[in-house]
Design an enzyme around this catalytic site. Sequence first.
Site, mmCIF file in Angstrom:
data_model
loop_
_atom_site.group_PDB
_atom_site.id
_atom_site.type_symbol
_atom_site.label_atom_id
_atom_site.label_comp_id
_atom_site.label_asym_id
_atom_site.label_seq_id
_atom_site.Cartn_x
_atom_site.Cartn_y
_atom_site.Cartn_z
ATOM 1 N N HIS A 314 0.775 -1.305 0.054
ATOM 2 C CA HIS A 314 0.138 0.055 -0.077
ATOM 3 C C HIS A 314 0.865 1.133 0.048
ATOM 4 O O HIS A 314 1.787 1.608 0.815
ATOM 5 C CB HIS A 314 -1.016 0.180 1.341
ATOM 6 C CG HIS A 314 -2.013 -0.735 1.048
ATOM 7 N ND1 HIS A 314 -1.741 -2.400 1.420
ATOM 8 C CD2 HIS A 314 -3.397 -0.733 1.142
ATOM 9 C CE1 HIS A 314 -3.129 -2.912 1.267
ATOM 10 N NE2 HIS A 314 -3.967 -2.007 1.312
ATOM 11 N N GLU A 449 13.688 15.136 -3.284
ATOM 12 C CA GLU A 449 13.619 16.127 -4.451
ATOM 13 C C GLU A 449 14.644 15.681 -5.409
ATOM 14 O O GLU A 449 14.371 15.789 -6.930
ATOM 15 C CB GLU A 449 13.348 17.480 -4.238
ATOM 16 C CG GLU A 449 12.073 17.847 -3.347
ATOM 17 C CD GLU A 449 11.913 19.033 -3.164
ATOM 18 O OE1 GLU A 449 10.966 19.725 -2.940
ATOM 19 O OE2 GLU A 449 13.190 19.960 -2.861
ATOM 20 N N GLN A 465 9.755 26.496 2.931
ATOM 21 C CA GLN A 465 10.202 25.341 2.287
ATOM 22 C C GLN A 465 11.713 25.192 2.435
ATOM 23 O O GLN A 465 12.403 24.086 2.804
ATOM 24 C CB GLN A 465 9.997 25.375 0.785
ATOM 25 C CG GLN A 465 8.675 25.119 0.390
ATOM 26 C CD GLN A 465 8.224 25.089 -1.226
ATOM 27 O OE1 GLN A 465 8.939 24.217 -1.740
ATOM 28 N NE2 GLN A 465 7.376 25.848 -1.878
#
Length: 476
Positions: A314, A449, A465
């Site tokens: 999952h 990222e 951020q």
Amino acid sequence: MTISNIFLSCGFAAILSISACSKKTAINTETPVTAETPAAYSITEGFESGTKGGYAIDSLQLTTGKWTLSDALIGNLAADVKNGAKSIRLRTGYIGMNFDISGLSTLYIKHAKYGTDANSVWQLLISTDGGKTYTQLGTDINETNTTLVTDSFKVTATAKVRFQIKKVGTTRINIDDITFKGTGDPGIIVGEPDTSPADTTNTNTPTAGRGTPVAGTDAPPAAGDNSNLLLGNPSNALASVTVAENYLIDMHYYTESYSMTKGRPNWVSWHLDATNFTGAVKRKDDFASYSDLPTGWYQAQSNSYSGSGFDRGHNCPSGDRTSSSDANSATFLMTNMIPQAPNNNQKTWESFESYIRTQVLSGNEAYIIMGSYGTGGIGSASTSVVTSLNNGKINVPANVWKVVVIMPAGDSDISRVSASTRVIAINTPNVNSVNADWKQYLVTVRDIEAQTGYNLLSSLPQSVQDAVEKVKSTVQ
């Protein structure tokens, strides 16, 4: 021997006694069963099946269900007072049930001081609302015993209940053989921890497909606070067949970017609060293909991973969606699955998922993004790298990652995320030799990222951020 005493609190009575408990975990019929008389049960959690060697907070699957141990471990030393090979060693923290039990009339607890530690104090707490709030039963209990003694607590609540044992002070105590006695269906399944979940039990015949789940009142809102994409759309996915490798699917209970050629999601995003997983719905295990994919696209079937050595792993966990049958079933659509090495799925990731739910139960909420990238994992069928399943139709990812933003429960969530907000990011190799300790795989958001090319947490101000995405979380 235990000195008899009576506690009264919030309609519950706690009566101390010297009753003995059996170490064996079982459900025993104690009275004849008739149409008018429900069967009696006696269930004991002896902590023999668990392993936890450190005090850091974590959740464990034991014989009775999930338990959270905070500043507590499972001790097996000579100084640990125990019945059998193990008992709980509790310092300054708590042990608590992550499940409810029905029909309970009496709770028995064995306890003693650890080793030569000084006298100390502990408290028994009860919850009738699925762990959202707790009330102390009676007065503080002074721990002066050097051998195990048994206290019994009378429970008069008619609702489902769960308990915490909370320690006061820094000296240590041992807790063992917590026994539940009552009548009727306790609502829990007693047995050994599930080491082979249904994710690996694929049948040869696929089940019928299902379309987009109906958005019930328990589904996150489409926008605003608690919405699945509040903190951003990491890859700017769109619900258009022209972007088949970055296809946006709103499953209401979670939102994802799907890849047509990989036959699996790129990432899945969802919001989590205590209402999402404190419901009474049990795991549905109704794996099914997603029939609302665009015409002509391959649909992974419920048995597409069969015999591969990989779990149907999952992204949005079943355990995060137990508020309704629709919510739980939504997590079993194959578009929410990736081929995941069994130890990666059942140990490393299961432990991390349980940890996040523990943090939410402590008065927080979370925004979660999980994804995978690369090609080639090692499952349980062989030691060789596997790149795809089902004749190349399903990509096996090389890495599995997750980013979790945790904040106190509240409103105006975007504005409340600051440079000091806790953000946890992990990135694990998709191999069966993975370490069971997820804390070994802590990274920064920027690390993920760099590997994926995504812009995570893009809805936050850039200054926020820059602050939270560069910090590797420290977890004790």
